[in-house]
Design a protein around this motif. Structure first.
Motif, PDB file in Angstrom:
ATOM      1  N   ILE A  13    -116.617  -0.418 -25.360  1.00  0.00           N
ATOM      2  CA  ILE A  13    -116.788  -0.496 -24.388  1.00  0.00           C
ATOM      3  C   ILE A  13    -115.485   0.393 -23.422  1.00  0.00           C
ATOM      4  CG2 ILE A  13    -115.322  -2.246 -23.647  1.00  0.00           C
ATOM      5  CD1 ILE A  13    -117.901  -1.484 -21.991  1.00  0.00           C
ATOM      6  N   LEU A  14    -114.901   0.166 -24.073  1.00  0.00           N
ATOM      7  CA  LEU A  14    -113.055   0.697 -23.416  1.00  0.00           C
ATOM      8  C   LEU A  14    -112.966   2.420 -24.300  1.00  0.00           C
ATOM      9  CD1 LEU A  14    -110.242  -1.940 -24.815  1.00  0.00           C
ATOM     10  CD2 LEU A  14    -111.132  -1.081 -22.347  1.00  0.00           C
ATOM     11  N   GLU A  33    -116.650   8.424 -33.498  1.00  0.00           N
ATOM     12  CA  GLU A  33    -117.228   6.973 -33.496  1.00  0.00           C
ATOM     13  C   GLU A  33    -117.126   6.721 -34.898  1.00  0.00           C
ATOM     14  OE1 GLU A  33    -117.173   3.360 -32.756  1.00  0.00           O
ATOM     15  OE2 GLU A  33    -117.623   3.510 -34.523  1.00  0.00           O
ATOM     16  N   LYS A  34    -116.558   6.131 -35.999  1.00  0.00           N
ATOM     17  CA  LYS A  34    -116.793   6.033 -37.091  1.00  0.00           C
ATOM     18  C   LYS A  34    -117.942   5.916 -37.347  1.00  0.00           C
ATOM     19  CE  LYS A  34    -114.456   1.542 -38.625  1.00  0.00           C
ATOM     20  NZ  LYS A  34    -115.403   0.622 -38.698  1.00  0.00           N
ATOM     21  N   SER A  41    -116.493  -5.150 -32.069  1.00  0.00           N
ATOM     22  CA  SER A  41    -116.358  -5.486 -31.236  1.00  0.00           C
ATOM     23  C   SER A  41    -117.432  -5.259 -30.634  1.00  0.00           C
ATOM     24  CB  SER A  41    -115.018  -6.076 -30.893  1.00  0.00           C
ATOM     25  OG  SER A  41    -114.286  -6.935 -31.899  1.00  0.00           O
ATOM     26  N   THR A  42    -118.097  -4.235 -29.219  1.00  0.00           N
ATOM     27  CA  THR A  42    -118.493  -4.690 -27.948  1.00  0.00           C
ATOM     28  C   THR A  42    -119.954  -5.540 -27.986  1.00  0.00           C
ATOM     29  OG1 THR A  42    -116.978  -3.014 -27.072  1.00  0.00           O
ATOM     30  CG2 THR A  42    -119.150  -3.529 -26.494  1.00  0.00           C
ATOM     31  N   CYS A  45    -120.267  -8.924 -28.846  1.00  0.00           N
ATOM     32  CA  CYS A  45    -119.501  -9.456 -27.936  1.00  0.00           C
ATOM     33  C   CYS A  45    -120.976 -10.546 -27.113  1.00  0.00           C
ATOM     34  CB  CYS A  45    -118.813  -9.077 -26.601  1.00  0.00           C
ATOM     35  SG  CYS A  45    -119.296  -8.342 -25.146  1.00  0.00           S
ATOM     36  N   GLY A  48    -120.364 -12.554 -21.646  1.00  0.00           N
ATOM     37  CA  GLY A  48    -119.639 -13.173 -20.320  1.00  0.00           C
ATOM     38  C   GLY A  48    -118.392 -11.961 -19.591  1.00  0.00           C
ATOM     39  N   VAL A 177    -111.769   9.289 -37.599  1.00  0.00           N
ATOM     40  CA  VAL A 177    -110.781   9.836 -37.710  1.00  0.00           C
ATOM     41  C   VAL A 177    -109.826   9.286 -38.795  1.00  0.00           C
ATOM     42  CG1 VAL A 177    -108.725  10.151 -36.544  1.00  0.00           C
ATOM     43  CG2 VAL A 177    -111.320  10.268 -34.563  1.00  0.00           C
ATOM     44  N   PRO A 209    -110.162  -3.049 -32.575  1.00  0.00           N
ATOM     45  CA  PRO A 209    -109.829  -3.894 -34.145  1.00  0.00           C
ATOM     46  C   PRO A 209    -108.580  -3.180 -35.015  1.00  0.00           C
ATOM     47  CG  PRO A 209    -111.657  -4.808 -33.222  1.00  0.00           C
ATOM     48  CD  PRO A 209    -111.945  -3.420 -32.341  1.00  0.00           C
ATOM     49  N   GLU A 313    -109.975  -8.743 -31.063  1.00  0.00           N
ATOM     50  CA  GLU A 313    -108.627  -7.817 -31.084  1.00  0.00           C
ATOM     51  C   GLU A 313    -107.792  -8.683 -30.611  1.00  0.00           C
ATOM     52  OE1 GLU A 313    -111.038  -7.613 -29.499  1.00  0.00           O
ATOM     53  OE2 GLU A 313    -110.571  -6.059 -28.605  1.00  0.00           O
ATOM     54  N   GLY A 338    -110.903 -10.880 -26.972  1.00  0.00           N
ATOM     55  CA  GLY A 338    -111.677 -11.987 -26.501  1.00  0.00           C
ATOM     56  C   GLY A 338    -112.385 -11.667 -25.387  1.00  0.00           C
ATOM     57  N   GLY A 340    -112.660  -8.286 -23.626  1.00  0.00           N
ATOM     58  CA  GLY A 340    -112.409  -6.624 -23.851  1.00  0.00           C
ATOM     59  C   GLY A 340    -113.453  -6.062 -23.099  1.00  0.00           C
ATOM     60  N   PHE A 341    -114.587  -6.430 -22.567  1.00  0.00           N
ATOM     61  CA  PHE A 341    -116.313  -5.902 -22.500  1.00  0.00           C
ATOM     62  C   PHE A 341    -116.017  -6.285 -21.443  1.00  0.00           C
ATOM     63  CE2 PHE A 341    -119.906  -7.496 -20.523  1.00  0.00           C
ATOM     64  CZ  PHE A 341    -120.944  -6.302 -20.718  1.00  0.00           C
ATOM     65  N   MET A 342    -114.827  -7.183 -20.554  1.00  0.00           N
ATOM     66  CA  MET A 342    -115.411  -7.380 -18.758  1.00  0.00           C
ATOM     67  C   MET A 342    -113.585  -6.253 -18.480  1.00  0.00           C
ATOM     68  SD  MET A 342    -113.887 -11.111 -18.560  1.00  0.00           S
ATOM     69  CE  MET A 342    -114.698 -12.260 -20.002  1.00  0.00           C
TER      70      MET A 342
HETATM   71  C1  LIG Z   1    -118.426 -13.250 -31.059  1.00  0.00           C
HETATM   72  C2  LIG Z   1    -117.222 -12.774 -29.713  1.00  0.00           C
HETATM   73  C3  LIG Z   1    -117.746 -12.590 -28.227  1.00  0.00           C
HETATM   74  C4  LIG Z   1    -117.459 -11.811 -27.439  1.00  0.00           C
HETATM   75  N1  LIG Z   1    -117.606 -12.725 -26.082  1.00  0.00           N
HETATM   76  C5  LIG Z   1    -116.943 -11.829 -24.417  1.00  0.00           C
HETATM   77  C6  LIG Z   1    -117.081 -11.789 -23.588  1.00  0.00           C
HETATM   78  O1  LIG Z   1    -118.335 -12.939 -23.301  1.00  0.00           O
HETATM   79  N2  LIG Z   1    -116.377 -11.274 -22.473  1.00  0.00           N
HETATM   80  C7  LIG Z   1    -115.635  -9.867 -22.872  1.00  0.00           C
HETATM   81  O2  LIG Z   1    -115.184  -9.556 -22.238  1.00  0.00           O
HETATM   82  N3  LIG Z   1    -115.327  -9.846 -23.916  1.00  0.00           N
HETATM   83  C8  LIG Z   1    -115.388 -10.902 -25.583  1.00  0.00           C
HETATM   84  N4  LIG Z   1    -115.956 -10.354 -26.473  1.00  0.00           N
HETATM   85  C9  LIG Z   1    -114.993  -9.544 -26.572  1.00  0.00           C
HETATM   86  C10 LIG Z   1    -115.328  -7.938 -27.319  1.00  0.00           C
HETATM   87  O3  LIG Z   1    -115.994  -8.050 -27.886  1.00  0.00           O
HETATM   88  C11 LIG Z   1    -113.846  -7.305 -27.108  1.00  0.00           C
HETATM   89  O4  LIG Z   1    -112.672  -7.307 -26.332  1.00  0.00           O
HETATM   90  C12 LIG Z   1    -114.346  -6.091 -26.548  1.00  0.00           C
HETATM   91  O5  LIG Z   1    -115.782  -5.485 -26.989  1.00  0.00           O
HETATM   92  C13 LIG Z   1    -113.195  -4.525 -27.747  1.00  0.00           C
HETATM   93  O6  LIG Z   1    -113.934  -3.560 -27.280  1.00  0.00           O
HETATM   94  P1  LIG Z   1    -112.773  -1.840 -27.831  1.00  0.00           P
HETATM   95  O7  LIG Z   1    -113.225  -0.690 -27.345  1.00  0.00           O
HETATM   96  O8  LIG Z   1    -111.373  -2.087 -27.363  1.00  0.00           O
HETATM   97  O9  LIG Z   1    -113.621  -1.877 -29.493  1.00  0.00           O
HETATM   98  P2  LIG Z   1    -114.657  -2.559 -30.583  1.00  0.00           P
HETATM   99  O10 LIG Z   1    -116.163  -2.581 -29.124  1.00  0.00           O
HETATM  100  O11 LIG Z   1    -114.156  -2.988 -31.654  1.00  0.00           O
HETATM  101  O12 LIG Z   1    -114.478  -0.512 -30.628  1.00  0.00           O
HETATM  102  C14 LIG Z   1    -113.949   0.210 -31.455  1.00  0.00           C
HETATM  103  C15 LIG Z   1    -114.656   1.565 -32.038  1.00  0.00           C
HETATM  104  O13 LIG Z   1    -113.508   1.809 -32.713  1.00  0.00           O
HETATM  105  C16 LIG Z   1    -114.117   2.264 -33.963  1.00  0.00           C
HETATM  106  N5  LIG Z   1    -113.275   2.323 -35.050  1.00  0.00           N
HETATM  107  C17 LIG Z   1    -112.386   2.235 -35.998  1.00  0.00           C
HETATM  108  N6  LIG Z   1    -111.806   2.884 -36.630  1.00  0.00           N
HETATM  109  C18 LIG Z   1    -111.845   3.588 -35.979  1.00  0.00           C
HETATM  110  C19 LIG Z   1    -112.027   4.720 -36.516  1.00  0.00           C
HETATM  111  N7  LIG Z   1    -110.967   5.821 -37.480  1.00  0.00           N
HETATM  112  N8  LIG Z   1    -112.826   6.688 -36.338  1.00  0.00           N
HETATM  113  C20 LIG Z   1    -113.618   6.805 -34.877  1.00  0.00           C
HETATM  114  N9  LIG Z   1    -114.410   5.539 -34.832  1.00  0.00           N
HETATM  115  C21 LIG Z   1    -112.930   4.400 -35.581  1.00  0.00           C
HETATM  116  C22 LIG Z   1    -115.509   1.419 -33.998  1.00  0.00           C
HETATM  117  O14 LIG Z   1    -116.387   1.389 -34.838  1.00  0.00           O
HETATM  118  C23 LIG Z   1    -114.951   0.479 -33.247  1.00  0.00           C
HETATM  119  O15 LIG Z   1    -117.153   1.052 -32.488  1.00  0.00           O
HETATM  120  C24 LIG Z   1    -116.280 -10.900 -27.356  1.00  0.00           C
HETATM  121  C25 LIG Z   1    -115.885 -10.910 -29.083  1.00  0.00           C
HETATM  122  C26 LIG Z   1    -116.757 -11.385 -29.850  1.00  0.00           C
HETATM  123  C27 LIG Z   1    -116.597 -11.431 -31.382  1.00  0.00           C
END
Ligand SMILES: Cc1cc2nc3c(=O)[nH]c(=O)nc-3n(C[C@H](O)[C@H](O)[C@H](O)COP(=O)(O)OP(=O)(O)OC[C@H]3O[C@@H](n4cnc5c(N)ncnc54)[C@H](O)[C@@H]3O)c2cc1C
Ligand SMILES: Cc1cc2nc3c(=O)[nH]c(=O)nc-3n(C[C@H](O)[C@H](O)[C@H](O)COP(=O)(O)OP(=O)(O)OC[C@H]3O[C@@H](n4cnc5c(N)ncnc54)[C@H](O)[C@@H]3O)c2cc1C
Lengths: 380, 357
Positions: A13-14, A33-34, A41-42, A45, A48, A177, A209, A313, A338, A340-342
């Motif tokens: 999401i970020l 994106e790998k 995580s996105t 999740c 919420g 990467v 993460p 994360e 936990g 990060g989506f919102m």
């Molecule tokens: C069970 C569960 C329930 C949750 N419920 C909620 C909720 O209700 N509301 C909420 O707001 N949040 C919730 N979260 C948290 C939320 O999912 C995360 O905080 C959020 O999705 C993080 O987003 P992100 O973009 O930082 O990371 P990610 O979605 O993990 O994205 C990171 C991306 O980087 C990529 N990547 C990694 N290494 C490399 C590389 N070397 N080269 C290229 N790409 C790479 C990965 O493949 C991944 O797709 C929940 C999480 C879990 C596990």
């Protein structure tokens, strides 16, 4: 050809929100994106979205996120889009199970109300009116905000990906990467597992993460650790409750998707598995079922369709880490802990504004990469 | 438990019997109220070699195997689904939902023989009531004595399509045609001749384009196709039918394998994704074995032989039982022999692809 204004590493999401917001502002962007967008995580999740946090920075950024989710919903349900983002403002109800929890909520509610959030403490009777299916177990009341809500993470990602494409941005899936080049402490380029080199004056680590691993490629240590959290989803059922329900004793949180009817939920285990463990534990399914049945007995005969694991994360204080690192042009936007989506939509917008040197009413100081990790987010 | 077997089709039954014979405590779990998997609806006699149940009806094979299993003391749980496989601190557990409760059962070895599911086809209106998988039609007719309709269009002329067509005619249900995308009938000659004798029209190099009907199927539009499966203009034909029966192959039911985190591979010859496994049917996880259609779509005889091998190998590995050797070499020999002919070619190619890794 392989030179961009900004390169974003990680399509959660970020990364998607930020790529979209930068592209919208005329930047030539590349998202790498790998696996596939949402594979981290996105895509795991439960969707919420709440504004009930304990610090002004988080509350304000979430109030902005809610506005963006609303706009997204309006745009994406208009003609020309295949689907909305399943946005719904059903509220969030944090149950208080003791006087201690009640007084904690009361003091946090003060901060929240000062930020302009329509949140209030409600007694048990009112909670039972809002959620008639709630069991009369030993809770005494709760913190309730009716403008909190939910959205479908996959649809939200799709909204951003469509937007990125429309703005002429590039998304490289199945590309990892593996190396980051710097030059006299200035960011230079990334190398991918396909052997390609892409250069940009601004490179942003949104690897969720995996943000720690990415930072290590340039020798920076980030305090972000992966921690396994599990979830499950049921078959659809008739409408049983509106808000996300959060309980701390014992821990569990769950909601019903307004558009599709399934119940989805998680709990925070006593001692979560550290690292990238992605298998379900044998404890989760029966334990979660017991906990949710204590709160909503009407779910007794509902079938679970699947359960899965993903990663929070985790940062030392429970808030994201955002900012430019000691390497010029290398940014970190990660550590959603936990939630990060919102945070995604508002963080994407704020960081894009910062990078494009636009004014922003929302300060990201609370999330500065240089902060001392002292306090802890109280509403986890 | 020493060993839990998931799925009570021919593969699971023979795995359970073999493991029990070698002295293991065995629990066999199947989600249905009748044991036997696909065999339950196979009222026809098997053909082929004597030692491979030639002349015996599928349903009777299931009954004989079940009797054996019970006599030998295999624990059987019917109407119970295995819903999760866990491997924590080197202890394996299977989550099982019975009609009353959920339980976690610890075990040393696991054999997954969950079979396969029928494939769907993409065409207009393919969600109309009256469109079935061939296995579902066979179950309705042979197990429950229910007529799915009066005029059936069969899609696919492999063995399943041919056998089910024949059985429908025997049950007094008119099969108005069989369509086949390839230029020739896919199934064995014995089955094809029966169909010919009954005078059922077979349309080779044809596919289904649309199902017609508002509330349920009232007909179908089929079209001729060229070598590249492109429809040939002006070749459309309307067929009057109230059931469309899809016999277009099976896909291994691999959900539990993915959930258990077995290393998976896509092998078209085996019907889709399955777990990588060695010649003893062991997956990438020690103590976890597969057998039957889940390891690649074949037939009941190979399923039983694979069950034997998996049962023996699982006991050998998890209980360090030396007696398994004879069974393993005998069953492996029979399986290789059975697959040696032209009809075994797909399985041979597929299995080779998996084991090369
Ligand atoms: C069970 C569960 C329930 C949750 N419920 C909620 C909720 O209700 N509301 C909420 O707001 N949040 C919730 N979260 C948290 C939320 O999912 C995360 O905080 C959020 O999705 C993080 O987003 P992100 O973009 O930082 O990371 P990610 O979605 O993990 O994205 C990171 C991306 O980087 C990529 N990547 C990694 N290494 C490399 C590389 N070397 N080269 C290229 N790409 C790479 C990965 O493949 C991944 O797709 C929940 C999480 C879990 C596990
Ligand atoms: C319509 C049809 C006709 C056929 N005709 C013939 C024929 O004439 N001759 C021949 O040799 N072969 C025939 N076959 C093929 C043969 O039936 C299969 O190859 C064989 O049955 C495969 O055996 P199996 O034990 O692997 O799986 P199955 O027979 O499919 O048994 C698997 C069992 O596992 C159960 N199960 C699955 N998941 C779970 C779970 N999680 N928990 C509990 N239980 C579970 C299923 O309900 C099922 O009972 C036919 C197949 C079909 C579909």
């Amino acid at each position: 050809m392989n030179t961009f204004d900004c390169i974003i590493i990680g399509g959660g999401i970020l990364g998607c929100a930020l790529t979209y917001e930068l592209g919208k502002r005329g930047k030539k962007v590349l998202l790498i994106e790998k696996d596939y967008p949402g594979a981290g995580s996105t895509g795991r999740c439960i969707g919420g979205i709440r504004q009930q946090f304990s610090t002004p920075g988080s509350i304000k950024i979430m109030m902005r996120s809610v506005e963006i989710f609303k706009e997204m919903h309006e745009v994406s349900t208009k003609d020309g889009y295949t689907s909305g983002i399943d946005w719904h403002q059903g509220g969030y109800l944090f149950l208080a199970c003791s006087e201690k929890e009640k007084s904690q909520y009361l003091s946090i509610i003060k901060t929240q109300q000062e930020c302009g959030l329509p949140v209030k403490y409600i007694e048990k009777e009112e909670a039972l009116k809002i959620v008639p299916s709630l069991n009369e177990f030993d809770f005494i009341g709760g913190a309730y905000c009716n403008t909190d809500g939910q959205a479908n993470p996959f649809q939200v990602l799709k909204f951003y990906l469509d937007g990125i494409e429309k703005n002429g941005g590039t998304v490289l899936s199945n590309t990892k990467v593996v190396k980051i080049n710097t030059n006299n402490n200035i960011i230079d380029s990334v190398i991918t597992n396909t052997g390609d080199k892409f250069a940009a004056p601004i490179i942003i680590n949104t690897a969720g993460p995996w943000a720690k691993e990415i930072a290590q490629l340039v020798g920076i240590e980030l305090p972000i650790e992966a921690e396994r959290h599990e979830a499950l989803i049921t078959e659809p059922t008739k409408k049983l409750f509106e808000p996300m329900i959060v309980c701390y004793s014992p821990s569990c949180y769950f909601q019903q998707f307004n558009h599709t009817g399934q119940i989805i939920g998680c709990y925070t285990p006593e001692d979560p598995a550290k690292g990238f463990e992605r298998n379900s534990s044998s404890e989760f399914l029966p334990e979660f079922s017991n906990r949710i049945l204590k709160l909503i007995p009407a779910l007794k005969d509902l079938k679970v369709v699947r359960s899965w694991a993903g990663w929070y994360e985790i940062t030392p204080d429970g808030s994201p880490i955002i900012g430019e690192t000691e390497i010029k042009g290398f940014w970190v936007v990660a550590g959603g802990c936990g939630h990060g989506f919102m945070f995604g939509p508002a963080i994407g917008e704020c960081v894009a504004k910062l990078i494009c040197k636009e004014d922003s009413e929302i300060s990201l100081d609370e999330f500065s990469i240089n902060r001392k990790f002292k306090s802890k987010e109280a509403m986890k | 438990m020493d060993i839990i077997v998931i799925g009570g089709g021919p593969a699971g039954l023979s795995a359970a019997i073999t493991a029990k014979d070698l002295g293991a405590d065995v629990l066999l779990v199947d989600e249905n109220h009748k044991i036997g998997g696909q065999l339950v609806k196979q009222t026809h006699k098997f053909f082929g070699a004597k030692q491979h149940w030639c002349g015996v009806r599928g349903i009777n094979i299931a009954n004989i195997l079940f009797e054996q299993a019970q006599q030998k003391g295999v624990n059987v749980l019917l109407e119970s689904s295995a819903v999760g496989i866990y491997n924590e601190n080197n202890i394996k557990k299977v989550g099982i939902i019975t009609s009353e409760k959920y339980m976690l059962v610890e075990t040393k070895g696991i054999i997954i023989a969950a079979g396969a599911e029928e494939n769907m086809l993409n065409f207009e209106n393919n969600d109309l009531p009256g469109i079935y998988g061939a296995g579902a039609v066979q179950t309705l007719v042979n197990v429950y004595g229910i007529m799915p309709g009066k005029k059936v269009l069969m899609v696919g002329s492999g063995n399943i399509g041919l056998i089910v067509s024949y059985q429908l005619m025997q049950a007094g249900i008119n099969v108005v045609g069989i369509i086949e995308g390839m230029p020739e009938i896919g199934g064995y000659l014995v089955h094809a001749s029966k169909i010919r004798r009954l005078g059922i029209p077979v349309y080779v190099s044809h596919t289904i384009k649309t199902a017609i009907g508002n509330e349920s199927v009232e007909g179908a539009i089929i079209t001729k196709i060229d070598k590249n499966w492109q429809s040939i203009p002006d070749s459309e034909k309307q067929i009057d039918c109230d059931v469309i029966c899809l016999a277009v192959g099976l896909t291994p039911s691999t959900e539990l394998l993915s959930q258990a985190d077995c290393e998976m591979k896509y092998v078209p010859e085996l019907g889709g994704y399955t777990a990588c496994h060695n010649e003893l049917l062991r997956t990438s996880i020690p103590g976890v074995y597969i057998a039957g259609d889940i390891s690649g779509i074949e037939e009941a005889v190979t399923a039983m032989l694979e069950g034997k091998i998996a049962g023996a190998a699982c006991v050998q590995e998890t209980l360090e039982n030396k007696k398994a050797d004879t069974i393993l070499s005998q069953a492996s020999y029979e399986l290789a022999e059975f697959r040696a002919g032209p009809f075994g070619e797909k399985a041979r190619t597929g299995k080779n692809k998996l084991q090369k890794q």
